[in-house]
Scaffold this active site. Structure first.
Site, short mmCIF file in Angstrom:
data_model
loop_
_atom_site.label_atom_id
_atom_site.label_comp_id
_atom_site.label_asym_id
_atom_site.label_seq_id
_atom_site.Cartn_x
_atom_site.Cartn_y
_atom_site.Cartn_z
N LYS A 13 -16.13 -6.18 18.48
CA LYS A 13 -16.94 -5.07 17.96
C LYS A 13 -18.18 -4.82 18.80
O LYS A 13 -18.50 -3.69 19.10
CB LYS A 13 -17.44 -5.38 16.53
N ARG A 88 -21.12 -5.83 5.51
CA ARG A 88 -20.25 -7.00 5.56
C ARG A 88 -19.88 -7.46 4.17
O ARG A 88 -19.13 -8.43 4.03
CB ARG A 88 -20.99 -8.12 6.26
N ARG A 122 -16.52 -17.39 24.55
CA ARG A 122 -17.55 -16.37 24.70
C ARG A 122 -18.85 -16.96 25.24
O ARG A 122 -19.25 -18.06 24.88
CB ARG A 122 -17.82 -15.73 23.34
N ARG A 155 -23.38 -19.34 21.93
CA ARG A 155 -24.15 -19.18 20.69
C ARG A 155 -23.82 -20.33 19.74
O ARG A 155 -22.68 -20.77 19.67
CB ARG A 155 -23.75 -17.86 20.01
N ARG A 166 -16.98 -18.72 9.82
CA ARG A 166 -17.16 -17.26 9.91
C ARG A 166 -15.88 -16.52 9.57
O ARG A 166 -15.92 -15.46 8.96
CB ARG A 166 -17.63 -16.88 11.31
P1 ADP Z 1 -19.80 -11.92 14.69
O1 ADP Z 1 -19.53 -12.24 16.10
O2 ADP Z 1 -19.43 -13.01 13.73
O3 ADP Z 1 -19.30 -10.58 14.25
P2 ADP Z 1 -22.56 -11.02 14.46
O4 ADP Z 1 -23.27 -11.08 15.75
O5 ADP Z 1 -22.19 -9.69 13.91
O6 ADP Z 1 -21.35 -12.00 14.57
O7 ADP Z 1 -23.44 -11.77 13.33
C1 ADP Z 1 -23.91 -13.08 13.51
C2 ADP Z 1 -24.44 -13.63 12.20
O8 ADP Z 1 -25.53 -12.81 11.72
C3 ADP Z 1 -23.45 -13.64 11.05
O9 ADP Z 1 -22.62 -14.76 11.09
C4 ADP Z 1 -24.40 -13.65 9.85
O10 ADP Z 1 -24.98 -14.90 9.62
C5 ADP Z 1 -25.51 -12.72 10.32
N1 ADP Z 1 -25.21 -11.31 9.94
C6 ADP Z 1 -24.95 -10.29 10.79
N2 ADP Z 1 -24.72 -9.15 10.12
C7 ADP Z 1 -24.83 -9.45 8.80
C8 ADP Z 1 -24.69 -8.71 7.60
N3 ADP Z 1 -24.38 -7.40 7.61
N4 ADP Z 1 -24.88 -9.37 6.42
C9 ADP Z 1 -25.20 -10.67 6.39
N5 ADP Z 1 -25.32 -11.42 7.48
C10 ADP Z 1 -25.15 -10.84 8.68
#
Ligand code: ADP
Ligand code: ZN
Length: 209
Positions: A13, A88, A122, A155, A166
């Protein structure tokens, strides 16, 4: 165009939102990036979310909703945006509904094996946030960002335990949004197991033709 990018962690994404946002001159709004930036700068928000993120859990809805609401009220988001990683949860989606009209929700489809392989390979740039992959999208020089020369790192939430958490959190809390947006006739499926170029082509065909 006001878009939501939905999909499991590792679907790509972030990469896709960055590229499509640039192509169509609309901002990519990534809640994950906003939170990571806050952690890095050790702001009040950062201190609150650090351990939640490291363990692969979700940041509380209210906090996340207020943050996105503020971000979307800025001038650059008036005509369009890509929400990458938000909503989310169902409460986040309901809240978003109350202050924005969305044109489409892109659902990136991919299976768990590929997700795990992608995430564990990654590498993220510590300075500019650019994303690489040791197999699929390697930097020109190992460990160094092509864009800015910054250091590439894994990360905390790309470690295997956090990846599993996750995926589980995604299935329980985020996957119900697929049905939610399908019922609103907003859902468009895009195959995310193919190359970035293919996914973008498919998406552009769906959205802009
Ligand atoms: P991913 O690669 O899992 O899609 P993101 O970079 O989108 O990761 O998000 C990393 C972390 O930030 C999530 O695991 C969560 O802890 C937090 N986070 C991101 N967006 C949200 C959201 N909309 N609601 C709650 N937590 C979020
Ligand atoms: Zn960089």
């Amino acid at each position: 165009m006001k878009l939501i990018f939905l999909g499991p962690p590792g679907a790509g994404k972030g990469t896709l939102a960055g590229l499509v946002g640039k192509q169509h001159k609309i901002p990519q709004i990534s809640t994950g990036d906003i939170f990571r930036e806050a952690v890095k700068k050790q702001t009040e928000l950062g201190l609150k979310v650090k351990s939640i993120m490291e363990r692969g859990y979700l940041v509380p809805d209210e906090l996340t909703i207020n943050l996105v609401k503020e971000r979307l009220s800025r001038e650059d988001a008036r005509k369009g945006f890509i929400l990458d990683g938000f909503p989310r949860t169902i409460p986040q989606a309901d809240a978003l509904n109350s202050f924005q009209v969305i044109n489409a929700v892109i659902n990136f489809q991919i299976n768990d094996d590929i997700v795990i392989r992608r995430l564990s390979g990654r590498r993220t740039c510590r300075s500019c946030g650019a994303i690489y992959h040791i197999e699929n999208r390697p930097p020109k020089t190992e460990g160094i960002c092509d864009n800015c020369g910054g250091e590439l790192y894994v990360r905390d939430d790309d470690r295997v335990d956090s990846i599993k958490k996750r995926i589980e959190v995604y299935k329980n809390q985020t996957e119900p949004l697929i049905q939610y947006y399908r019922e609103k006739y907003l859902l468009k499926n895009v195959d995310a197991s193919v190359s970035v170029e293919h996914s973008i082509e498919e998406m552009n065909r769906i959205l802009w033709t």
